[in-house]
Design a protein around this motif. Structure first.
Motif, PDB file in Angstrom:
ATOM      1  N   THR A 411       0.827  -1.222   0.000  1.00 57.82           N
ATOM      2  CA  THR A 411       0.000   0.000   0.000  1.00 57.82           C
ATOM      3  C   THR A 411       0.852   1.260   0.000  1.00 57.82           C
ATOM      4  OG1 THR A 411      -0.164  -0.193   2.423  1.00 57.82           O
ATOM      5  CG2 THR A 411      -1.984  -1.093   1.113  1.00 57.82           C
ATOM      6  N   ALA A 412       2.015   1.210   0.679  1.00 62.10           N
ATOM      7  CA  ALA A 412       2.907   2.369   0.663  1.00 62.10           C
ATOM      8  C   ALA A 412       3.453   2.603  -0.732  1.00 62.10           C
ATOM      9  CB  ALA A 412       4.028   2.168   1.670  1.00 62.10           C
ATOM     10  N   ALA A 413       3.814   1.495  -1.419  1.00 66.23           N
ATOM     11  CA  ALA A 413       4.337   1.633  -2.776  1.00 66.23           C
ATOM     12  C   ALA A 413       3.286   2.190  -3.733  1.00 66.23           C
ATOM     13  CB  ALA A 413       4.827   0.269  -3.274  1.00 66.23           C
ATOM     14  N   GLN A 414       2.003   1.871  -3.467  1.00 70.25           N
ATOM     15  CA  GLN A 414       0.921   2.351  -4.334  1.00 70.25           C
ATOM     16  C   GLN A 414       0.444   3.747  -3.930  1.00 70.25           C
ATOM     17  OE1 GLN A 414      -0.366   0.961  -6.974  1.00 70.25           O
ATOM     18  NE2 GLN A 414       0.465  -1.120  -6.930  1.00 70.25           N
ATOM     19  N   GLY A 415       0.929   4.248  -2.793  1.00 71.10           N
ATOM     20  CA  GLY A 415       0.527   5.575  -2.342  1.00 71.10           C
ATOM     21  C   GLY A 415      -0.854   5.615  -1.714  1.00 71.10           C
ATOM     22  N   HIS A 416      -1.298   4.497  -1.170  1.00 71.43           N
ATOM     23  CA  HIS A 416      -2.615   4.441  -0.547  1.00 71.43           C
ATOM     24  C   HIS A 416      -2.515   4.770   0.937  1.00 71.43           C
ATOM     25  CE1 HIS A 416      -4.291   2.948  -4.189  1.00 71.43           C
ATOM     26  NE2 HIS A 416      -3.685   1.767  -4.144  1.00 71.43           N
ATOM     27  N   PRO A 417      -3.636   5.146   1.577  1.00 66.15           N
ATOM     28  CA  PRO A 417      -3.633   5.386   3.034  1.00 66.15           C
ATOM     29  C   PRO A 417      -3.256   4.113   3.793  1.00 66.15           C
ATOM     30  CG  PRO A 417      -5.610   6.292   2.024  1.00 66.15           C
ATOM     31  CD  PRO A 417      -4.928   5.490   0.966  1.00 66.15           C
ATOM     32  N   GLU A 418      -2.905   4.276   5.058  1.00 66.17           N
ATOM     33  CA  GLU A 418      -2.485   3.138   5.877  1.00 66.17           C
ATOM     34  C   GLU A 418      -3.613   2.104   5.966  1.00 66.17           C
ATOM     35  OE1 GLU A 418      -0.943   2.191  10.433  1.00 66.17           O
ATOM     36  OE2 GLU A 418      -1.391   4.238   9.809  1.00 66.17           O
ATOM     37  N   PRO A 419      -3.335   0.844   5.674  1.00 68.00           N
ATOM     38  CA  PRO A 419      -4.383  -0.183   5.719  1.00 68.00           C
ATOM     39  C   PRO A 419      -4.696  -0.588   7.160  1.00 68.00           C
ATOM     40  CG  PRO A 419      -2.302  -1.197   5.201  1.00 68.00           C
ATOM     41  CD  PRO A 419      -2.024   0.291   5.282  1.00 68.00           C
ATOM     42  N   LEU A 420      -5.790  -1.275   7.335  1.00 66.28           N
ATOM     43  CA  LEU A 420      -6.192  -1.779   8.645  1.00 66.28           C
ATOM     44  C   LEU A 420      -6.078  -3.302   8.620  1.00 66.28           C
ATOM     45  CD1 LEU A 420      -7.441  -1.359  11.456  1.00 66.28           C
ATOM     46  CD2 LEU A 420      -9.699  -1.460  10.380  1.00 66.28           C
ATOM     47  N   VAL A 421      -5.192  -3.851   9.468  1.00 68.47           N
ATOM     48  CA  VAL A 421      -4.987  -5.295   9.567  1.00 68.47           C
ATOM     49  C   VAL A 421      -5.433  -5.731  10.956  1.00 68.47           C
ATOM     50  CG1 VAL A 421      -3.335  -7.192   9.399  1.00 68.47           C
ATOM     51  CG2 VAL A 421      -3.032  -5.134   7.983  1.00 68.47           C
ATOM     52  N   ALA A 422      -6.329  -6.730  11.028  1.00 68.49           N
ATOM     53  CA  ALA A 422      -6.899  -7.130  12.314  1.00 68.49           C
ATOM     54  C   ALA A 422      -7.070  -8.630  12.384  1.00 68.49           C
ATOM     55  CB  ALA A 422      -8.252  -6.454  12.538  1.00 68.49           C
ATOM     56  N   ARG A 423      -7.020  -9.126  13.622  1.00 63.60           N
ATOM     57  CA  ARG A 423      -7.359 -10.527  13.888  1.00 63.60           C
ATOM     58  C   ARG A 423      -8.782 -10.535  14.460  1.00 63.60           C
ATOM     59  NH1 ARG A 423      -5.544 -14.126  18.944  1.00 63.60           N
ATOM     60  NH2 ARG A 423      -6.269 -16.171  18.260  1.00 63.60           N
ATOM     61  N   LEU A 424      -9.693 -11.179  13.725  1.00 62.46           N
ATOM     62  CA  LEU A 424     -11.092 -11.159  14.142  1.00 62.46           C
ATOM     63  C   LEU A 424     -11.375 -12.186  15.224  1.00 62.46           C
ATOM     64  CD1 LEU A 424     -12.911 -10.633  10.739  1.00 62.46           C
ATOM     65  CD2 LEU A 424     -12.041  -8.938  12.350  1.00 62.46           C
ATOM     66  N   SER A 425     -10.877 -13.409  15.052  1.00 60.15           N
ATOM     67  CA  SER A 425     -11.059 -14.468  16.045  1.00 60.15           C
ATOM     68  C   SER A 425     -10.276 -15.682  15.594  1.00 60.15           C
ATOM     69  CB  SER A 425     -12.540 -14.843  16.194  1.00 60.15           C
ATOM     70  OG  SER A 425     -13.020 -15.419  15.006  1.00 60.15           O
ATOM     71  N   GLY A 426      -9.714 -16.435  16.565  1.00 59.71           N
ATOM     72  CA  GLY A 426      -9.037 -17.679  16.230  1.00 59.71           C
ATOM     73  C   GLY A 426      -8.023 -17.509  15.120  1.00 59.71           C
ATOM     74  N   ASP A 427      -8.280 -18.194  13.989  1.00 59.04           N
ATOM     75  CA  ASP A 427      -7.363 -18.131  12.842  1.00 59.04           C
ATOM     76  C   ASP A 427      -7.952 -17.301  11.705  1.00 59.04           C
ATOM     77  OD1 ASP A 427      -9.416 -19.803  12.207  1.00 59.04           O
ATOM     78  OD2 ASP A 427      -8.184 -21.464  11.504  1.00 59.04           O
ATOM     79  N   GLU A 428      -8.823 -16.340  12.021  1.00 64.39           N
ATOM     80  CA  GLU A 428      -9.438 -15.486  11.011  1.00 64.39           C
ATOM     81  C   GLU A 428      -8.875 -14.065  11.099  1.00 64.39           C
ATOM     82  OE1 GLU A 428     -13.828 -17.598  10.554  1.00 64.39           O
ATOM     83  OE2 GLU A 428     -13.625 -15.741  11.699  1.00 64.39           O
ATOM     84  N   PHE A 429      -8.474 -13.536   9.952  1.00 62.95           N
ATOM     85  CA  PHE A 429      -7.907 -12.199   9.871  1.00 62.95           C
ATOM     86  C   PHE A 429      -8.688 -11.383   8.837  1.00 62.95           C
ATOM     87  CE2 PHE A 429      -4.590 -15.023  11.299  1.00 62.95           C
ATOM     88  CZ  PHE A 429      -3.932 -14.307  12.285  1.00 62.95           C
ATOM     89  N   ALA A 430      -8.594 -10.065   8.973  1.00 58.87           N
ATOM     90  CA  ALA A 430      -9.253  -9.175   8.013  1.00 58.87           C
ATOM     91  C   ALA A 430      -8.310  -8.031   7.672  1.00 58.87           C
ATOM     92  CB  ALA A 430     -10.555  -8.629   8.586  1.00 58.87           C
ATOM     93  N   ILE A 431      -8.354  -7.609   6.409  1.00 59.84           N
ATOM     94  CA  ILE A 431      -7.532  -6.492   5.932  1.00 59.84           C
ATOM     95  C   ILE A 431      -8.449  -5.532   5.178  1.00 59.84           C
ATOM     96  CG2 ILE A 431      -5.602  -5.804   4.483  1.00 59.84           C
ATOM     97  CD1 ILE A 431      -4.487  -8.648   4.814  1.00 59.84           C
ATOM     98  N   MET A 432      -8.491  -4.274   5.614  1.00 56.88           N
ATOM     99  CA  MET A 432      -9.276  -3.241   4.933  1.00 56.88           C
ATOM    100  C   MET A 432      -8.309  -2.326   4.195  1.00 56.88           C
ATOM    101  SD  MET A 432     -12.389  -2.123   4.395  1.00 56.88           S
ATOM    102  CE  MET A 432     -13.462  -2.566   5.771  1.00 56.88           C
ATOM    103  N   VAL A 433      -8.433  -2.302   2.871  1.00 52.32           N
ATOM    104  CA  VAL A 433      -7.525  -1.535   2.018  1.00 52.32           C
ATOM    105  C   VAL A 433      -8.325  -0.445   1.316  1.00 52.32           C
ATOM    106  CG1 VAL A 433      -5.904  -1.635   0.104  1.00 52.32           C
ATOM    107  CG2 VAL A 433      -6.089  -3.568   1.669  1.00 52.32           C
TER     108      VAL A 433
END
Length: 790
Positions: A411-433
Motif C-alpha cells: 500500500t505504501a508503494a501504491q501511495g494508498h492510506p495506511e491499511p487496517l490489519v486485524a485478527r477477528l477471532s481464532g485463525d481469522e484475519f481481516a484487511i481493509m484496504v
C-alpha cells in the motif's frame, strides 16, 4: 433568588418531564410487547390447533388404510350370503375397528357403500346399538360418487353434534385396489370417521378465552385486525380467530396507571434529594470548579487550574485536578489495550469494527472504494492438535506479522492510506484496504499472502501444512454496510475453500444467488409435507436378456414455491441440516408400500432397491423402520435391497456397522451405490459386506471403450470373486451394453432401457414390453414355419 431556589426551579420541571417522557416511552415499548406477545401466543395456539387437526387427519387416514389392508373388509365385500356377512364377518369388522384404537372411548365409525347411497355396512363404537350413518356423512359420500375423485377427506360440522373427520376411498371389489376412473361406477366406497376430540378441546379453549367463535372455511382466510391469526388445518381447510377489539384494554390500562404513578413518585423523590444536596453543598467556589470541569469535558481547556485556596474547596480542587490527570492517562492506556489483539499485537475485532465504519463513511463521502480481504488459515486446528497451542500461537503471531508487513509495503508503494490489519477471532484475519478496484493493489496483496503458504508455512525451522483461503468483497460494489461487507467476504472465503484452498475468490452475484437458493430450499424443506410435494419414480434394472430383475425407487420433489428441485440439489442440504430423517422415513414407507405393484408388473422375484441417506445409518431406528415395513406390507426381506453411497464405506462407524449387521441378519440385501465416484479403495471393496456393486455412470463412461475392456473385466472379476453382483448405471447406448456384457457385467440400468417412470407409467411400460415380446415370438414362429420344407 438564591442558588438553591434557582436550582430547584430549574431542575424540578426537567426531572418531571424526563420521568414523564421515560414513562411514555416505556409504555409504548411495553404495550407493543404485550400486543406482540399476545399475537405470538395466539399464533402458537392456532399452530397447536392445526397440529392437533393434522394428527386427527393422519390417524383417520391410517385407520382406513389399516382396515383395507386387513382381511375382514375383503371378506365382507366378497361374501355373497347377506346374513353371514352381516353377522360373522360384521363382527370381525367391528373387532378390527376396535383393535385399531389405542383409546376405547375414542369415537370411530366405518361404512361400506355401494352405488350413490346404498349403505351395506355401518358400525360406530358408540353406546347407541341402533346408530346409523349421519346424513351429513352420507351426503359427502353422494358428492364423492358424483365427482371424479377416487379418494378424499372432509371435515363435517354438524348442528347439535360433534364434528366428524371423514376419509373416503373407492376400491375395486375384485382387485381390492383403487379402481381406474373409468371403472369407478362399479366400485365400492369405504368411509371411516372420527371425532377430533383433541382439536375440539383446543378449539373450545380458544373460544372460551377470547370470547369469539373460531372460523373454519375451505377458502384461505386473511388475518384482519392486530390480534387476528390464521392457520392451515389441512389441504383446502383453514381456520381464523379474531379477538374482540378491546381484548387487551384492561391490561394496557393497568400499565398506564402503574407508569403514571411511578413517574410522579420518582420525580418528587428525586427533586427532594436534589434540593437538600443543593442547599447544603452548592457554593460559588464549587460553581467555579464545576465551570472548569465543564470546560475540560467540552474540550475548551485541557486541564484544571491549580488552586492555593485552603479548606475543603482547595482540597476538592486539588483532588479533582489529580483525578482528571490520572483519568486522561488511564484512558489512553485502556484505549490502546482495548483496541489491540493481545496475542498478535495487531488490531482486534472491536477496533476493526470501529475503524472500518469510519473508513467506509469517509469512502462514501468521497465517492471512493474500499476492499475487504477476509482470510482464514486452513488446517490450523491440525497444527494445534499435533504440535500444541504454544506452537499454534507462535504460528498466528508470525502470520500476523508477515501479513502486516506485506500489506504495509504494497500500500505504501501504491501511495494508498495506511491499511487496517486485524485478527477477528481464532485463525481469522481481516484487511481493509482503501484502494480502487482494478489498480492491482488487492491482487498483489492476495498473491503475496498466498505465496507465504505455497509450500507450507515456514516457521521455527519447520514447514507446517497450513494454507490460506481469502475472500474478497468491495465497498460499495458488493455491499453497502460493514456487516454486509463482512458477510459477503466470508461467503467468498468459503467459496475459495471449496475451490481447493490456498486461493482467493471475489464475491459475486452468482455466489449470492447460490446462498439465497440454498436458504430458500432449506426453508421449504422445514415446512414441506412429503405427502403433498414428493413422489417416487422407478428405474428398472435388467439382465442380459432384457428381463427386469429389480427396480430402483428414486425420489422427486416439486415444491409449490420453488418448482421442481433435483435430488442432487436438495438431498445434500437436507442431510447437512438434519432434515433428511423425515424424508427417509417417507421414502421407505412409500417404496415398501408400492413393492407389491412392482412385483405384479415384473414377477414375484423382482427386487425393490431403496436409497437411504448414509447419515440415517448412524441412527438406531433405521433397522426398525425397515422391519416395520415388512410387517405392514407383508413383504419378504429378500425383496428389498438397501442402497448405500460409497462414501458410507469410508465413514463406517460402530453404530452404523451394528445397523448394517442387523439389516443383513433380517434378510435385507445391501448394495454399494455410485461405486467409482472417487472414495472407495480396493481394500474397502474386499472387506465391505454387500450383495451388489453399482458402477457409477462416470466410471461406466470412462471404461466402456475397447482400450479399457481389460480394466473393466478385472474390476468385474474382483466383484464376482467377492460374490457380488455388478450393476452398470448410465447405460445409454447399445455399444456400452455390448462392452459391459463382454466384460461379464450382470445387470444394466440406464436411459437405453427407460427413463425413470411413475408407478402408473411403469405398469404401461411393462405391458408394452410384454406386447412387443409376444409380437417378436409370433414373428419368430412365422419365420420358422416359412423356413420349414413343404
Amino acid at each position: 433568588m438564591t442558588l438553591g431556589k434557582r436550582a430547584f426551579l430549574l431542575i424540578f420541571p426537567v426531572v418531571l418531564a424526563g420521568y414523564v417522557l421515560a414513562a411514555a416511552l416505556l409504555y409504548l415499548t411495553q404495550s407493543a410487547s404485550i400486543v406482540g406477545l399476545e399475537q405470538a401466543r395466539l399464533r402458537q395456539q392456532l399452530g397447536l390447533l392445526a397440529a392437533a387437526f393434522q394428527n386427527e387427519l393422519t390417524q383417520n387416514k391410517s385407520l382406513i388404510y389399516s382396515l383395507v389392508e386387513g382381511g375382514a373388509v375383503r371378506l365382507f365385500v366378497k361374501e355373497a350370503d347377506p346374513g353371514y356377512r352381516s353377522t360373522a364377518i360384521g363382527a370381525q369388522l367391528q373387532q378390527s375397528i376396535t383393535s385399531l384404537s389405542d383409546d376405547a372411548t375414542r369415537f370411530m365409525s366405518m361404512a361400506i357403500i355401494r352405488g350413490p347411497g346404498s349403505v351395506e355396512y355401518y358400525y360406530e363404537n358408540s353406546q347407541d346399538p341402533f346408530a346409523s350413518i349421519p346424513s351429513e356423512q352420507l351426503d359427502q359420500a353422494r358428492k364423492l360418487v358424483d365427482s371424479p375423485k377416487l379418494s378424499d377427506w372432509a371435515y363435517i360440522e354438524r348442528e347439535g353434534a360433534d364434528p366428524l373427520i371423514v376419509h373416503s376411498e373407492f376400491l375395486d371389489p375384485l382387485t381390492f385396489k383403487r379402481p381406474l376412473s373409468s371403472a369407478k361406477a362399479g366400485s365400492i366406497l369405504i368411509q371411516t370417521a372420527t371425532h377430533p376430540r383433541a382439536f375440539q378441546g383446543i378449539k373450545a379453549s380458544l373460544e372460551r378465552e377470547y370470547g369469539v367463535p373460531l372460523e373454519i372455511s375451505t377458502q384461505p382466510l386473511a388475518a384482519e385486525g392486530d390480534l387476528a391469526a390464521t392457520a392451515r388445518l389441512g389441504p383446502a381447510l383453514y381456520a381464523r380467530l379474531t379477538p374482540k377489539p378491546g381484548h387487551l384494554a384492561p391490561r394496557l390500562l393497568n400499565l398506564q396507571l402503574l407508569l403514571a404513578a411511578g413517574a410522579i413518585g420518582l420525580s418528587l423523590f428525586t427533586i427532594g434529594i436534589v434540593h437538600i444536596l443543593v442547599r447544603r453543598f452548592i457554593t460559588n467556589p464549587v460553581a467555579r470548579l464545576d465551570r472548569q470541569l465543564t470546560e475540560v469535558m467540552s474540550g475548551e481547556r485541557s486541564e484544571i487550574d491549580a488552586t492555593s485556596e485552603a479548606g475543603e474547596i482547595g482540597r476538592l480542587s486539588v483532588n479533582m485536578k489529580q483525578l482528571h490527570d490520572n483519568a486522561v492517562a488511564s484512558l489512553g492506556l485502556v484505549q490502546s489495550a482495548s483496541w489491540t489483539d493481545t496475542l498478535t499485537g495487531i488490531s482486534n475485532r472491536e477496533h476493526f469494527n470501529l475503524r472500518s465504519v469510519q473508513i467506509l463513511n469517509e469512502a462514501q463521502a468521497a465517492g471512493a472504494s474500499c476492499t475487504l480481504l477476509f482470510i482464514d488459515v486452513d488446517n490450523f486446528k491440525f497444527v494445534n492438535d499435533k504440535h500444541g497451542h504454544k506452537v499454534g500461537d507462535e504460528l498466528l503471531k508470525t502470520v500476523a506479522a508477515q501479513m502486516r508487513s506485506i500489506v504495509a509495503d504494497i500500500t505504501a508503494a501504491q501511495g494508498h492510506p495506511e491499511p487496517l490489519v486485524a485478527r477477528l477471532s481464532g485463525d481469522e484475519f481481516a484487511i481493509m484496504v482503501q484502494s480502487q478496484p482494478g489498480d492491482g493493489t488487492v491482487a498483489a496483496i492476495s498473491t503475496a499472502i498466498l505465496e507465504l503458504f505455497a509450500d507450507g508455512f515456514e516457521m521455527l525451522e519447520k514447514s507446517f501444512p497450513v494454507t490460506a483461503s481469502i475472500g474478497i468483497a468491495v465497498f460499495p460494489d458488493d455491499a453497502a454496510s460493514l456487516p454486509e461487507l463482512l458477510a459477503h467476504a466470508d461467503a467468498a472465503m468459503y467459496q475459495a475453500k471449496a475451490q481447493g484452498k490456498n486461493g482467493s475468490a471475489r464475491y459475486s452475484r452468482s455466489l449470492h444467488e447460490m446462498r439465497t437458493r440454498r436458504r430458500r430450499i432449506e426453508e421449504e424443506l422445514r415446512v414441506m409435507n412429503p405427502d403433498d410435494e414428493m413422489h417416487l419414480v422407478y428405474m428398472p434394472i435388467v439382465d442380459g436378456r432384457g428381463k427386469v430383475i429389480a427396480c430402483e425407487a428414486l425420489l422427486r420433489w416439486t415444491s409449490p414455491v420453488l418448482g421442481r428441485v433435483t435430488p442432487d440439489e436438495f438431498i445434500p442440504i437436507a442431510e447437512t441440516t438434519g432434515l433428511f430423517s423425515k424424508i427417509d422415513s417417507w421414502v421407505i414407507d412409500k417404496a415398501m408400500a408400492g413393492c407389491g405393484r412392482i412385483k405384479e408388473f415384473f414377477g414375484p422375484d423382482t427386487v425393490l432397491c431403496i436409497n437411504i441417506s448414509s447419515a440415517e445409518l448412524y441412527t438406531r431406528s433405521i433397522a426398525d423402520r425397515f422391519s416395520d415395513g415388512l410387517v405392514r406390507y407383508g413383504l419378504d426381506a429378500r425383496s428389498i435391497e438397501i442402497e448405500l453411497t460409497e462414501t458410507f464405506a469410508v465413514k463406517l462407524g460402530d453404530q452404523s456397522q451394528r445397523n448394517i449387521d442387523a439389516l443383513r441378519a433380517k434378510g435385507f440385501r445391501i448394495s454399494i451405490d455410485d461405486f467409482g465416484a472417487g472414495y472407495t479403495s480396493v481394500q474397502q471393496l474386499i472387506d465391505y459386506p454387500a450383495e451388489t456393486i453399482k458402477l457409477d455412470r462416470s466410471l461406466v463412461e470412462s471404461l466402456t471403450d475397447a482400450a479399457a475392456l481389460s480394466t473393466l473385466r478385472a474390476l468385474i472379476a474382483l466383484c464376482h470373486a467377492r460374490e457380488m453382483r455388478v450393476v452398470a448405471e448410465g447405460v445409454d447406448t447399445p455399444a456400452k451394453i455390448s462392452l459391459l456384457a463382454a466384460a461379464g457385467c450382470d445387470l444394466y440400468q440406464g436411459y437405453l432401457i427407460t427413463q425413470p417412470l411413475t408407478a402408473d407409467d411403469l405398469g404401461l411400460w411393462a405391458m408394452q414390453r410384454l406386447m412387443k415380446e409376444a409380437q417378436r415370438e409370433a414373428q419368430e414362429g412365422a419365420r420358422r414355419r416359412r423356413a420349414q420344407p413343404a
